[in-house]
Design a protein around this motif. Structure first.
Motif, short mmCIF file in Angstrom:
data_model
loop_
_atom_site.label_atom_id
_atom_site.label_comp_id
_atom_site.label_asym_id
_atom_site.label_seq_id
_atom_site.Cartn_x
_atom_site.Cartn_y
_atom_site.Cartn_z
N ARG A 126 0.87 -1.19 0.00
CA ARG A 126 0.00 0.00 0.00
C ARG A 126 0.90 1.23 0.00
NH1 ARG A 126 -3.46 2.80 -1.91
NH2 ARG A 126 -5.52 3.15 -1.04
N GLN A 151 3.98 5.25 -8.54
CA GLN A 151 3.27 6.29 -7.82
C GLN A 151 3.90 7.66 -8.02
OE1 GLN A 151 0.38 5.08 -7.21
NE2 GLN A 151 0.23 5.30 -4.99
N THR A 187 -5.24 -1.13 -3.49
CA THR A 187 -5.27 0.05 -4.36
C THR A 187 -6.58 0.80 -4.18
OG1 THR A 187 -6.19 -1.30 -6.15
CG2 THR A 187 -3.80 -0.96 -6.14
N GLN A 213 -6.26 3.28 -9.16
CA GLN A 213 -4.90 2.75 -9.24
C GLN A 213 -4.92 1.32 -9.78
OE1 GLN A 213 -3.91 3.16 -5.12
NE2 GLN A 213 -2.94 5.15 -5.39
N PRO A 238 -3.09 -2.48 -9.91
CA PRO A 238 -2.19 -3.35 -9.16
C PRO A 238 -1.10 -3.99 -10.02
CG PRO A 238 -4.16 -4.56 -9.71
CD PRO A 238 -4.36 -3.16 -10.26
N SER A 257 -8.77 -4.68 -9.87
CA SER A 257 -8.85 -3.54 -10.78
C SER A 257 -9.95 -3.77 -11.80
CB SER A 257 -7.51 -3.33 -11.50
OG SER A 257 -7.27 -4.37 -12.41
#
Length: 375
Positions: free
Chosen positions: A5, A60, A91, A95, A97, A116
């Motif tokens: 995370r 990120q 996520t 976002q 993964p 996702s």
């Protein structure tokens, strides 16, 4: 297991129920957290975490930064050294993964779990389609784990305030009845009593910072809030990181009696301060989620960068103040317009803080739904 995370303090705090669920399912496993330097600071508050792998991950990075390929290769090697048997990638809805999943694949982790909307190939061994976008971040993580067979836990945020952090907070607060509370949340039988019976002065903590300028209520308006709360009889503290020192100064310098705490503590001490005060006033930031975990009443100035339902504090008294705008949610780091989503009168902010202070009492007598069961 490695739980990934790599976000900010609030995101790590909201990962707590997922970590608790994994710990209950695998009580003898080593449970490590991969987090950014900012998020890693919250790991000390989560008893489920055994170790922390700190990294500023390439996926990120913002602003078109040039990240050396060797950074990713080094992270693959560090993950490989951990001997992990599984990676759980947490996520937000926007976002992916897949970058983390592929790095873990290269590091040799045989099980890689993520969620996702889009499919991304072999990076994940267990791919869970995303729930609706508006799903709260806590529920999103628990949903993913349940879909791969991990029994869910209730979604209340829980943090543990270290004893040393509580002692430091007491020193910053100047001692007194707030500082006399035991770290487990029980009172010590002191004689100061309730504010109305023994003259205890309620205390408000203002946190003017946030991870980006688009999420920040203007400092001059925070200063007006601080002045109004002081005039109403509250003791006001203004706190922030070392980088937020100008915001702290701009918020509290002109407020008589305000205590300014720029960059003088770490995240565990921030949690201890939040646990000790009567009300917190902050942006959509880690402070809001720490207040939620500790049951401290909080007024959140919520910018239009995100959907409120995804991040709303749900586990303590909270007032969310925002102005609906056509451009929300924008996900911008800096507002290109006039910040209309935070055009909230300081008088309204102060009134909400005073209302929560009056309705919820002080930190010693909060209901069991708040700080008392947060550890």
């Amino acid at each position: 297991m490695l739980v990934i995370r790599p976000d900010n303090v609030g995101d790590v705090v909201m990962a707590g129920p997922a970590l608790r669920s994994l710990r209950r399912a695998a009580p003898r496993a080593r449970l490590d957290l991969l987090a950014t330097p900012a998020g890693a600071a919250a790991a000390a508050l989560l008893p489920e975490v055994d170790g922390v792998l700190t990294a500023s991950v390439s996926w990120q990075k913002t602003g078109g930064e040039d990240v050396p390929v060797t950074d990713d290769l080094d992270l693959v090697e560090r993950i490989g050294w951990g001997g992990y048997e599984a990676a759980v990638i947490l996520t937000s809805f926007s976002q992916a993964p897949w970058p983390a999943g592929n790095l873990c694949r290269l590091a040799g982790l045989p099980v890689r779990v993520g969620m996702s909307k889009e499919f991304g190939g072999a990076g994940l061994t267990h791919w869970v389609p995303s729930p609706p976008d508006e799903t709260h971040q806590v529920d999103r993580a628990l949903h993913m784990l349940e879909r791969v067979g991990v029994p869910p836990v209730e979604g209340r945020l829980r943090v543990r305030v270290p004893a040393e952090a509580a002692r430091t907070a007491r020193r910053l607060l100047g001692g007194g009845p707030t500082g006399d509370r035991r770290v487990d949340g029980q009172t010590d039988g002191h004689e100061d009593g309730h504010a109305d019976g023994h003259g205890r002065r309620p205390c408000a903590l203002i946190l003017p910072g946030a991870s980006c300028s688009a999420r920040r209520y203007p400092a001059d308006r925070f200063a007006q809030v601080a002045g109004l709360l002081t005039a109403a009889g509250l003791r006001v503290l203004v706190a922030g990181t070392a980088r937020e020192a100008p915001l702290v100064e701009a918020t509290g310098a002109g407020v008589p009696g305000a205590v300014l705490l720029p960059g003088r503590f770490d995240v565990p001490v921030l949690a201890a301060l939040i646990d000790a005060v009567d009300v917190v006033v902050c942006n959509n930031s880690g402070g809001a989620h720490l207040a939620s975990a500790l049951g401290t009443p909080v007024v959140v100035l919520f910018a239009g960068t995100e959907q409120v339902e995804q991040y709303r504090p749900r586990f303590g008294p909270a007032s969310i103040l925002t102005v609906p705008t056509a451009c929300s949610p924008c996900r911008q780091f800096a507002c290109p317009f006039a910040h209309d989503c935070l055009d909230i009168p300081p008088e309204q902010v102060a009134a909400e803080a005073l209302r929560l202070t009056d309705e919820c009492g002080g930190p010693w007598w909060r209901t069991p739904a708040g700080a008392r069961d947060a550890r």
